[in-house]
Design an enzyme around this catalytic site. Structure first.
Site, PDB file in Angstrom:
ATOM      1  N   GLN A 121       0.838  -1.205   0.000  1.00  0.00           N
ATOM      2  CA  GLN A 121       0.000   0.000   0.000  1.00  0.00           C
ATOM      3  C   GLN A 121       0.869   1.249   0.000  1.00  0.00           C
ATOM      4  OE1 GLN A 121      -1.917   1.167   3.738  1.00  0.00           O
ATOM      5  NE2 GLN A 121      -3.850   1.369   2.635  1.00  0.00           N
ATOM      6  N   GLY A 122       0.846   1.998  -1.086  1.00  0.00           N
ATOM      7  CA  GLY A 122       1.638   3.225  -1.185  1.00  0.00           C
ATOM      8  C   GLY A 122       0.755   4.445  -0.998  1.00  0.00           C
ATOM      9  N   SER A 124       0.914   6.575   2.370  1.00  0.00           N
ATOM     10  CA  SER A 124       1.594   7.584   3.181  1.00  0.00           C
ATOM     11  C   SER A 124       2.848   8.133   2.503  1.00  0.00           C
ATOM     12  CB  SER A 124       2.014   6.975   4.522  1.00  0.00           C
ATOM     13  OG  SER A 124       0.897   6.412   5.172  1.00  0.00           O
ATOM     14  N   SER A 156       4.540  -1.151   4.042  1.00  0.00           N
ATOM     15  CA  SER A 156       4.748  -2.504   4.576  1.00  0.00           C
ATOM     16  C   SER A 156       4.964  -3.499   3.448  1.00  0.00           C
ATOM     17  CB  SER A 156       3.530  -2.957   5.380  1.00  0.00           C
ATOM     18  OG  SER A 156       3.275  -2.046   6.422  1.00  0.00           O
ATOM     19  N   GLU A 239      -9.995  -1.788   5.224  1.00  0.00           N
ATOM     20  CA  GLU A 239      -8.828  -1.921   6.085  1.00  0.00           C
ATOM     21  C   GLU A 239      -9.245  -1.991   7.551  1.00  0.00           C
ATOM     22  OE1 GLU A 239      -5.935   1.181   5.525  1.00  0.00           O
ATOM     23  OE2 GLU A 239      -4.439   0.162   6.742  1.00  0.00           O
TER      24      GLU A 239
END
Ligand code: FAD
Lengths: 377, 293
Positions: A121-122, A124, A156, A239
């Site tokens: 997941q990109g 932030s 992550s 999420e």
């Protein structure tokens, strides 16, 4: 109010239990926490095993109750957790299923379900965490591609991912929430550099991702250009939904182990510690009931996880920290020994009140969206 | 698993809420708090006629034949409304003490070293010998102290669970009052609810109340002792901290006798002492962890 299984639920549970008892003893040994390629292979292998047995789509194909039973039983049996497949199975997949074109669904979903591809997941960026809409990674259109430049952080599993659900700014002049687009970016594209970041637990669980004129086909855009914020809210609702269910079961198991360890080392005689453990037992019992309540509500309202997820996440993230702090007190001096069980868990529990929206942000969500208090900080 | 209220249960809750709004409104509450505590026998008989005490008695004995989940919903509402009187003891006595089921007989119960509403009662469960009145911190609950009684109290599961249900009602009501006030009261040119410090107090109140709700309802369904103990701890926490936070959100207004916040807080204190308090529940849950294989 009924807490017992319906006949179908009972049957699903029994079948799953029987299958787990058969398959778990045949699994290979778990890789060490720092062996990322090994962990990737292990987690994908487990996903493939689930797929071949017909359990692959339980995270988004099945009813919320079925999913709850699946998570409860797999955790109780000590089966592997989703691990490296977390993003793909729990939010990229459901988002593509809800918002993607038929071609996109056909391209990505079978691979996520079969366990061939890992997602990260990109979202932030260094200057856009809680204030996600402040993101600055730019993308501009060039022929059939978007060209992306910028950087992401705390991504992550980036080191072992094949795809990234990437948020980019496609219209810098539009109001903050309007100029954002959701892209599926291949992690092996030219211009993608992953620099592992060490977490406070010592491992390289997340990374910085630098993007230098990376070409992403426009066909990989999920949703319309500049409509990425709406797509993102879909992703975030998944999420926070039932992502932590299995963990509550695990925490209850840990608490039992903790009580026995305290009995064995004499700490159980301390009434203060004993009562603290008793209170934690109440806490995790209640969190399990809250999960069942939220799932029943979600099912009644069409399956979309609501703000109940934020209520749960707030309470659970703090309870988990209290659990492992208590473990450290049971261990005494050994609570500072990284080779002891629970000590690394204690360190990683520190992320729970930060990742996936900090406790402060969750409180804002609860106050504004559930209680209807006025916006403003 | 369908862990939601059935339509009948929702209807029951609405019906009890309406009944209490009609018979025990803010004006009645204030009037009662202004003078010495006095049991309204007429109200008591009305509650009896409405079936509040006989709720769990079989229909053959003149009851409604309902179960613990329904009793929990009713007690949540009486907690919310801050209804005074030995409701719990009278409810528990229905079926054994003549007249309790109909509200004609008012029953008090000895709980460890404390008895609520002793002077107003026609019958007493337990031994109140030597009981002396104390100046009760809760103006709506007269208390006696029984010298020499064990501190443990009776952790009878149904009594503990119904107390937890009352605490839940208080917690939910405290959150509601805080939110109402936070929306209406303005300082620095905006509603105080727009300030994050206030907002977060309210959010935490809701989180505690909702977690307690799940625990209390589940315990009503399973009636398992560990579930009841858990419900008790969560509901006490939600009520004790919730009423305190509610008072904080009300500021100076919260510290005045006129605002009803303090009445909720004081009642939560009284209930938190019942059944030996939280310590009994914590020890029971700790022991339960070691009881397995
Ligand atoms: C283990 C871990 C894994 C992660 N994995 C990913 C991932 O895979 N992909 C990804 O995109 N991101 C990931 N993140 C990032 C995570 O989403 C952010 O860290 C989080 O949203 C907080 O943002 P921040 O770190 O910039 O903190 P900041 O936003 O700078 O916040 C710092 C502090 O200020 C407080 N604060 C900020 N704004 C407000 C406000 N308006 N009101 C009150 N308090 C406020 C916060 O609550 C916090 O206490 C991960 C983080 C962790 C810890």
């Amino acid at each position: 109010m009924d807490l017992s299984d319906t006949p179908e639920e009972e049957e699903f549970r029994a079948r799953l239990r029987e299958w787990l008892a058969k398959v778990l003893p045949t699994l290979p040994a778990r890789p060490s926490p720092d062996d990322w390629p090994g962990r990737r292979a292990y987690d994908l292998g487990w996903q493939r095993t689930l797929h071949d047995a017909g359990y692959a789509d339980v995270h988004w194909g099945a009813s919320p109750t079925t999913r709850l039973i699946f998570l409860e039983e797999t955790e109780r049996a000590g089966a592997p957790y989703v691990g490296a497949n977390f993003v793909g199975l729990l939010h990229a997949g459901p988002t593509i299923a809800a918002e993607g074109t038929p071609a996109q669904r056909a391209r990505w979903l079978p691979h996520i379900l079969r366990g061939d591809e890992v997602w990260c997941q990109g979202f932030s960026e260094p200057d856009a965490g809680s204030d996600l809409a402040a993101l600055r990674t730019r993308a501009w259109r060039d022929g059939d591609d978007y060209v992306v430049s910028g950087s992401k952080i705390w991504t992550s599993h980036a080191e072992v991912a094949d795809w990234c659900e990437l948020l980019v700014r496609t219209d810098p002049r539009a109001p903050r929430h309007r100029g954002i687009t959701w892209l599926a970016m291949p992690m092996d594209a030219d211009g993608v550099t992953v620099r592992p970041l060490r977490t406070l637990a010592g491992s390289a669980e997340f990374a910085e991702v630098f993007l230098d004129e990376v070409r992403v086909p426009a066909a990989n855009r999920v949703g319309e250009e500049n409509d990425g914020w709406r797509v993102t809210l879909v992703t975030l609702s998944f999420e926070r939904g039932t992502a932590f269910v299995g963990e509550v079961v695990a925490c209850r198991r840990v608490l039992g182990e903790l009580a026995r360890a305290a009995r064995d080392n004499g700490r159980w005689d301390d009434p203060v510690l004993r009562r603290r453990i008793g209170r934690l037992a109440a806490e995790f019992r209640a969190l399990w009931r809250l999960t069942q309540w939220n799932v029943s509500e979600a099912e009644a309202s069409g399956g979309v996880p609501g703000a109940g997820g934020s209520v749960f996440k707030l309470r659970y993230s703090h309870a988990r920290q209290e659990l492992y702090d208590t473990a450290a007190d049971v261990l005494g001096p050994d609570g500072l020994d990284l080779d002891r069980p629970w000590v690394l868990d204690r360190l990683s529990s520190l992320s729970y009140t930060i990742a996936a929206g900090t406790s402060q942000i969750q409180r804002d969500i609860v106050a504004e969206r559930v209680l209807g208090l006025p916006k403003g900080r | 698993m369908r862990f939601r209220l059935t339509e009948d249960q929702q209807a029951l809750r609405t019906w009890v809420r309406r009944l209490l709004e009609r018979r025990w409104d803010a004006g009645a509450l204030r009037a009662a708090a202004a003078g010495p505590a006095r049991l309204d026998r007429e109200l008591w008989r009305e509650l009896g006629a409405a079936g509040l005490f006989a709720l769990r008695l079989p229909e053959t004995e003149g009851g409604a034949g309902l179960g613990l989940p329904e009793a929990v919903l009713v007690f949540e509402e009486t907690g919310r409304a801050l209804l005074p009187g030995p409701l719990l003891a009278t409810h528990l006595a229905a079926g054994t003490v003549p007249g309790a089921a109909t509200g004609r007989t008012v029953v008090a119960g000895v709980d460890g070293p404390l008895v609520e509403w002793l002077d107003a009662a026609d019958a007493v469960l337990g031994d109140p010998t030597g009981a002396v009145p104390l100046r009760s911190a809760d103006p709506l609950t007269p208390l006696h102290r029984v010298p020499g009684a064990a501190g443990g109290g009776t952790a009878e599961p149904v009594a503990v669970l119904l107390t937890a249900a009352e605490q839940l009602g208080t917690a939910a009501r405290a959150c509601e009052m805080a939110v109402q006030h936070a929306r209406a009261r303005e300082q620095f040119g905006r509603p105080i609810g727009a300030f994050q410090a206030v907002k977060h107090l309210c959010a935490d109140m809701l989180v505690r109340a909702e977690t307690a709700r799940a625990a209390v309802y589940a315990a009503a369904v399973t009636a398992a002792p560990a579930d009841v103990a858990a419900a008790r701890l969560l509901a006490d926490e939600a009520a004790l901290r919730g009423t305190r936070d509610c008072l904080q959100v009300h500021g100076g207004m919260g510290f005045t006798w006129e605002a009803e916040v303090h009445l909720h807080l004081k009642r939560a204190w009284v209930r938190a002492r019942r059944g030996g308090g939280g310590a009994v529940a914590e020890e029971a849950l700790a022991a339960d962890l070691l009881s397995g294989p």
